[in-house]
Design a protein around this motif. Structure first.
Motif, short mmCIF file in Angstrom:
data_model
loop_
_atom_site.label_atom_id
_atom_site.label_comp_id
_atom_site.label_asym_id
_atom_site.label_seq_id
_atom_site.Cartn_x
_atom_site.Cartn_y
_atom_site.Cartn_z
N ARG A 16 2.25 2.61 -10.67
CA ARG A 16 2.10 3.66 -9.66
C ARG A 16 1.15 3.22 -8.54
NH1 ARG A 16 4.17 8.12 -9.46
NH2 ARG A 16 4.75 8.13 -11.66
N GLU A 17 0.05 2.57 -8.90
CA GLU A 17 -0.88 2.06 -7.89
C GLU A 17 -0.19 1.04 -6.98
OE1 GLU A 17 -4.16 0.55 -10.17
OE2 GLU A 17 -4.95 2.57 -10.58
N PHE A 18 0.63 0.18 -7.58
CA PHE A 18 1.37 -0.81 -6.79
C PHE A 18 2.33 -0.11 -5.83
CE2 PHE A 18 4.95 -3.67 -6.06
CZ PHE A 18 4.29 -4.79 -5.57
N LEU A 19 3.04 0.88 -6.31
CA LEU A 19 3.95 1.64 -5.46
C LEU A 19 3.20 2.30 -4.31
CD1 LEU A 19 6.61 3.05 -4.71
CD2 LEU A 19 6.01 4.81 -6.41
N GLU A 20 2.10 2.96 -4.61
CA GLU A 20 1.33 3.66 -3.58
C GLU A 20 0.78 2.68 -2.54
OE1 GLU A 20 -1.45 5.98 -5.84
OE2 GLU A 20 0.11 7.37 -6.50
N ARG A 21 0.28 1.54 -2.99
CA ARG A 21 -0.26 0.55 -2.05
C ARG A 21 0.86 -0.08 -1.22
NH1 ARG A 21 -5.10 -1.30 -1.89
NH2 ARG A 21 -4.49 -3.45 -1.59
N SER A 22 2.02 -0.30 -1.82
CA SER A 22 3.16 -0.85 -1.08
C SER A 22 3.61 0.12 0.01
CB SER A 22 4.33 -1.14 -2.03
OG SER A 22 4.00 -2.15 -2.94
N LEU A 23 3.68 1.40 -0.33
CA LEU A 23 4.06 2.40 0.67
C LEU A 23 3.00 2.52 1.77
CD1 LEU A 23 5.53 5.18 -1.64
CD2 LEU A 23 6.79 3.74 -0.01
N ALA A 24 1.73 2.48 1.37
CA ALA A 24 0.66 2.56 2.37
C ALA A 24 0.72 1.37 3.32
CB ALA A 24 -0.70 2.63 1.67
N ALA A 25 1.02 0.18 2.81
CA ALA A 25 1.14 -1.01 3.66
C ALA A 25 2.32 -0.85 4.61
CB ALA A 25 1.29 -2.26 2.81
N LYS A 26 3.42 -0.38 4.12
CA LYS A 26 4.61 -0.19 4.96
C LYS A 26 4.34 0.82 6.07
CE LYS A 26 9.03 -0.29 5.99
NZ LYS A 26 9.60 -1.39 6.71
N ARG A 27 3.57 1.83 5.78
CA ARG A 27 3.24 2.88 6.76
C ARG A 27 2.11 2.49 7.69
NH1 ARG A 27 3.33 7.10 1.82
NH2 ARG A 27 5.59 7.38 1.70
N GLY A 28 1.51 1.33 7.46
CA GLY A 28 0.41 0.87 8.30
C GLY A 28 -0.93 1.50 7.95
N GLU A 29 -1.02 2.12 6.79
CA GLU A 29 -2.26 2.78 6.37
C GLU A 29 -3.27 1.79 5.79
OE1 GLU A 29 -0.73 5.65 3.64
OE2 GLU A 29 0.25 6.82 5.21
N ILE A 30 -2.77 0.65 5.32
CA ILE A 30 -3.65 -0.43 4.86
C ILE A 30 -3.10 -1.73 5.43
CG2 ILE A 30 -4.37 0.74 2.74
CD1 ILE A 30 -2.43 -1.03 1.18
N ALA A 31 -3.95 -2.74 5.51
CA ALA A 31 -3.59 -3.98 6.21
C ALA A 31 -2.63 -4.87 5.43
CB ALA A 31 -4.86 -4.76 6.55
N GLU A 32 -2.79 -4.95 4.13
CA GLU A 32 -2.01 -5.92 3.36
C GLU A 32 -1.20 -5.24 2.26
OE1 GLU A 32 -4.28 -9.09 1.72
OE2 GLU A 32 -5.27 -9.54 3.61
N GLU A 33 -0.04 -5.81 2.01
CA GLU A 33 0.75 -5.37 0.87
C GLU A 33 0.08 -5.88 -0.40
OE1 GLU A 33 4.93 -6.04 0.84
OE2 GLU A 33 5.09 -5.76 3.01
#
Length: 89
Positions: A60-77
């Motif tokens: 779930r953490e991986f999914l959330e971080r992947s989505l955040a990266a795609k949305r530009g909310e965090i810098a790196e996937e």
């Protein structure tokens, strides 16, 4: 689901929920040792419940971080672990 697995699941949920308050993110290992001394069968059911919950949490953490990266909310996937041979279940 067997009564054994239901009890193990409930205990796993309770132990993981208590860890932040206890300040010990591996408290489940202590509980596991107590259970092993009392019932190896119950201990294994408990550890299976712990492992699948921790795996779900990581997924779930991986999914959330992947989505955040795609949305530009965090810098790196997030990185996928290199070891994919699997030592879990």
């Amino acid at each position: 689901m067997s009564a054994l697995q239901q009890m193990a699941d409930k205990l796993a949920d309770d132990v993981l929920a208590a860890e932040p308050e206890l300040g010990d993110d591996r408290f489940y290992e202590k509980v596991s040792a107590v259970l092993l001394a009392a019932s190896p069968t119950f201990q294994e059911a408990f550890m299976t419940s712990i492992r699948v919950r921790l795996a779900e949490r990581r997924g779930r953490e991986f999914l959330e971080r992947s989505l955040a990266a795609k949305r530009g909310e965090i810098a790196e996937e997030p990185e996928v672990p290199l070891e994919l041979s699997g030592s879990g279940h």
